[in-house]
Scaffold this motif. Structure first.
Motif, mmCIF file in Angstrom:
data_model
loop_
_atom_site.group_PDB
_atom_site.id
_atom_site.type_symbol
_atom_site.label_atom_id
_atom_site.label_comp_id
_atom_site.label_asym_id
_atom_site.label_seq_id
_atom_site.Cartn_x
_atom_site.Cartn_y
_atom_site.Cartn_z
ATOM 1 N N GLU A 38 49.106 64.116 -11.560
ATOM 2 C CA GLU A 38 50.013 63.483 -12.030
ATOM 3 C C GLU A 38 51.345 64.504 -12.440
ATOM 4 O O GLU A 38 52.441 64.373 -12.647
ATOM 5 C CB GLU A 38 49.916 63.169 -13.796
ATOM 6 N N SER A 39 51.060 65.827 -12.540
ATOM 7 C CA SER A 39 51.897 66.886 -12.610
ATOM 8 C C SER A 39 52.562 67.295 -11.273
ATOM 9 O O SER A 39 53.609 68.115 -11.190
ATOM 10 C CB SER A 39 51.342 68.102 -13.395
ATOM 11 N N ASP A 40 51.981 66.622 -10.115
ATOM 12 C CA ASP A 40 52.545 67.191 -8.754
ATOM 13 C C ASP A 40 53.791 66.949 -8.802
ATOM 14 O O ASP A 40 54.298 65.557 -8.803
ATOM 15 C CB ASP A 40 51.769 66.757 -7.693
ATOM 16 N N ILE A 41 54.836 67.899 -8.272
ATOM 17 C CA ILE A 41 56.268 67.472 -7.740
ATOM 18 C C ILE A 41 56.240 67.063 -6.465
ATOM 19 O O ILE A 41 56.074 67.969 -5.497
ATOM 20 C CB ILE A 41 57.217 68.731 -8.251
ATOM 21 N N LEU A 42 56.625 65.716 -6.248
ATOM 22 C CA LEU A 42 56.541 65.207 -4.905
ATOM 23 C C LEU A 42 58.046 64.977 -4.209
ATOM 24 O O LEU A 42 58.252 65.015 -3.078
ATOM 25 C CB LEU A 42 55.936 63.795 -4.933
ATOM 26 N N VAL A 43 59.201 65.044 -5.329
ATOM 27 C CA VAL A 43 60.293 64.978 -4.572
ATOM 28 C C VAL A 43 61.315 65.858 -5.389
ATOM 29 O O VAL A 43 61.342 66.041 -6.601
ATOM 30 C CB VAL A 43 60.807 63.561 -5.006
ATOM 31 N N LYS A 44 61.961 66.664 -4.722
ATOM 32 C CA LYS A 44 63.162 67.618 -5.191
ATOM 33 C C LYS A 44 64.039 67.602 -4.440
ATOM 34 O O LYS A 44 64.424 68.066 -3.044
ATOM 35 C CB LYS A 44 62.583 69.055 -5.248
ATOM 36 N N VAL B 256 60.989 65.146 -9.469
ATOM 37 C CA VAL B 256 60.180 63.873 -9.560
ATOM 38 C C VAL B 256 58.713 64.085 -9.341
ATOM 39 O O VAL B 256 58.569 64.629 -8.166
ATOM 40 C CB VAL B 256 60.759 62.536 -8.611
ATOM 41 N N THR B 257 58.142 63.823 -10.496
ATOM 42 C CA THR B 257 56.340 64.319 -10.145
ATOM 43 C C THR B 257 55.939 62.778 -9.920
ATOM 44 O O THR B 257 56.434 61.703 -9.763
ATOM 45 C CB THR B 257 56.338 64.563 -11.622
ATOM 46 N N SER C 15 54.909 57.042 -9.999
ATOM 47 C CA SER C 15 53.945 55.876 -10.159
ATOM 48 C C SER C 15 54.678 54.314 -10.414
ATOM 49 O O SER C 15 53.792 53.361 -10.183
ATOM 50 C CB SER C 15 52.813 56.137 -10.999
ATOM 51 N N CYS C 16 55.632 54.334 -10.859
ATOM 52 C CA CYS C 16 56.241 53.171 -11.260
ATOM 53 C C CYS C 16 56.417 52.266 -9.948
ATOM 54 O O CYS C 16 56.920 51.102 -9.911
ATOM 55 C CB CYS C 16 57.528 53.344 -12.116
ATOM 56 N N LEU C 17 56.507 52.939 -8.821
ATOM 57 C CA LEU C 17 56.644 52.336 -7.438
ATOM 58 C C LEU C 17 55.625 51.592 -7.098
ATOM 59 O O LEU C 17 55.858 50.843 -5.976
ATOM 60 C CB LEU C 17 57.275 53.321 -6.533
#
Length: 498
Positions: free
Chosen positions: A17-23, A29-30, A35-37
């Motif tokens: 959950e805490s992983d930053i996947l988008v910068k 964005v973590t 996860s809303c997608l």
């Protein structure tokens, strides 16, 4: 969706959950925010919206449309404008005034408006027409209090700029935006659910020309966009986030790996790759094979009862891990829910193909519900009272396209046997023929009269199918006594001996 889209969804599902996947620029964005997608019932997160707005900004053709300069604001700034409109300019007033000063270099200002935890819509400051254009997917034109506060906050900063001596040259006809008229651009709602307003708003920002939308937008388009958005953000060329899931090892068995230290960051970069990177290099067959092996290896009782697959149209089907295992293990029979879900996929594939080719639906698939409702095998004196309406529901046309069952040439009826094996009956309306596909070995008793083994089943179909069809398509040929039709047992059907 493309392979990268699927890889992106898997990356989100398997990250912490805490992983930053988008910068992208200063937007982080973590996993928990992305996860809303994955859930069509969830609203879009502010950070996800801001990240995609950044993507739009980097597309040159969207910065200037029809020689009109566009400025796309993000939700964080619109919230501050709304705050200033309600409570007056805050301590960060100078910073906000600088941002608003930049608006004067553009003719069209696109501002996302949020009715707190309820709804997203788009407000456009159209300086050429001196009007506030509103694009609202639900057409909630009676609730514009948030827009009024935002415009008041914008007006406060424009007033400050107007009093400054170094007012920059601009093409705005009037700086009194608070007095501009508000025009609703959509007359009918185009959103059909209660959660995709943020996705519609992003498409409005992308397609608005100042007078109209350059592309039509439907709920179906938005449903697809929700899942593709994950791939767009994670694969965006300016996404500088480094995703390094600890469960993906490229150097041997993970059991031998020690807990990484903070000083081992360089080693971690060479030791681990992002799940996206790995999956994008694996073929579809390898991915499917690996997933199947993983499912078969699960033996945790709690996990086996977890629902991993769920589908709701035309009725709800949920598959637990245990049921998925039963598909993969050759010594176990397939669960009826699994078979019904596969049948559902076949039918929806037909529907999609029909839409692409603009053809007609010629085959109508029934699932096992029809056969189960007949209560086959039980003496008529002990059967449950037949609910004809419920029986009719099992033969109705499938959702997603408007077609008539009466015009279909074929009806496919799966039969569930007592040993949990399946037989397929295919009814051909044009030739009045019943084709029988049976993968089970022939009982020697029926060696000289193989059709005899299907008499009772065919009599059952002949009894119940007309009752259902009299409700769904009265007067059609499907209401005939199919027991009187020609019967053909198809040979060369692969035999499965369990």
């Amino acid at each position: 969706m493309t392979d990268l889209d699927y890889c992106a969804l898997i990356t989100i599902e398997t990250s912490l959950e805490s992983d930053i996947l988008v910068k992208i620029d200063d937007i982080f964005v973590t996993q928990s925010q992305l996860s809303c997608l994955l859930d069509p019932k969830k609203f879009l997160n502010d950070d996800v919206i801001s990240a995609y707005i950044c993507c739009i900004k980097y597309q040159t053709h969207l910065q200037s449309r029809n020689d009109v300069k566009f400025y796309l604001e993000n939700p964080f700034i619109s919230v501050i404008l709304k705050r200033d409109g309600k409570f007056g300019v805050g301590q960060d007033g100078n910073h906000m005034t600088k941002i608003v000063r930049n608006y004067l270099k553009h003719e069209m200002i696109l501002i996302p408006i949020n009715i707190k935890e309820t709804h997203w819509y788009l407000a456009i400051i159209n300086t050429q027409k001196c009007e506030i254009q509103v694009l609202d997917s639900l057409c909630w034109d009676s609730n514009r209090g948030d827009l009024a506060d935002t415009l008041q906050g914008l007006q406060f900063h424009l007033d400050i700029i107007g009093r400054q001596q170094n007012l920059i040259s601009h093409n705005w006809k009037d700086l009194q935006v608070i007095s501009w008229i508000i025009t609703e651009q959509l007359q009918e709602p185009i959103q059909k659910d209660g959660s995709s307003c943020g996705l519609f708003m992003l498409k409005f920002m992308e397609y608005w020309t100042g007078d109209s939308l350059s592309h039509p937008i439907t709920q179906e388009d938005i449903n697809c966009f929700r899942y593709k958005l994950a791939g767009i953000l994670l694969c965006w060329k300016r996404n500088t986030a480094q995703t390094t899931p600890k469960n993906i090892s490229l150097l041997g068995n993970s059991d031998d790996q020690k807990e990484p230290k903070a000083t081992d960051s360089l080693l971690e970069e060479t030791k681990y790759q992002s799940l996206m990177s790995i999956l994008s290099k694996i073929s579809e067959n390898e991915l499917i094979g690996g997933l199947c092996d993983y499912i078969k290896s699960i033996n945790c009782l709690e996990t086996l009862e977890e629902v991993w697959v769920r589908n709701s149209k035309p009725y709800s089907i949920s598959l637990t891990v245990r049921k998925l295992q039963e598909i993969l293990k050759e010594d176990l029979p397939m669960d009826c829910d699994c078979l019904n879900l596969v049948i559902r996929k076949f039918m929806f594939d037909e529907i999609q193909m029909m839409k692409k080719t603009k053809g007609t639906i010629s085959k109508h698939y029934l699932d096992t519900r029809f056969w189960m409702i007949t209560d086959y095998g039980r003496h008529p004196n002990f059967r449950k009272k037949l609910d004809v309406d419920q029986l009719a529901e099992t033969v109705c046309s499938w959702p997603g396209v408007n077609y008539s069952v009466s015009r279909c040439k074929l009806i496919l009826i799966p039969i569930v046997q007592f040993n949990k094996t399946f037989i397929l009956f295919i009814l051909n309306q044009d030739t009045r023929t019943v084709y029988i596909l049976d993968p089970t070995p022939l009982d020697p008793v029926y060696k000289y009269n193989p059709n005899a083994r299907y008499v009772k089943k065919l009599l059952c179909i002949a009894e119940f199918l007309p009752k259902a069809m009299s409700k769904v398509c009265p007067g059609s040929r499907w209401s005939e006594d199919v027991f009187l039709w020609c019967q053909i047992i198809l040979s060369d059907v692969p035999i499965e001996n369990r």
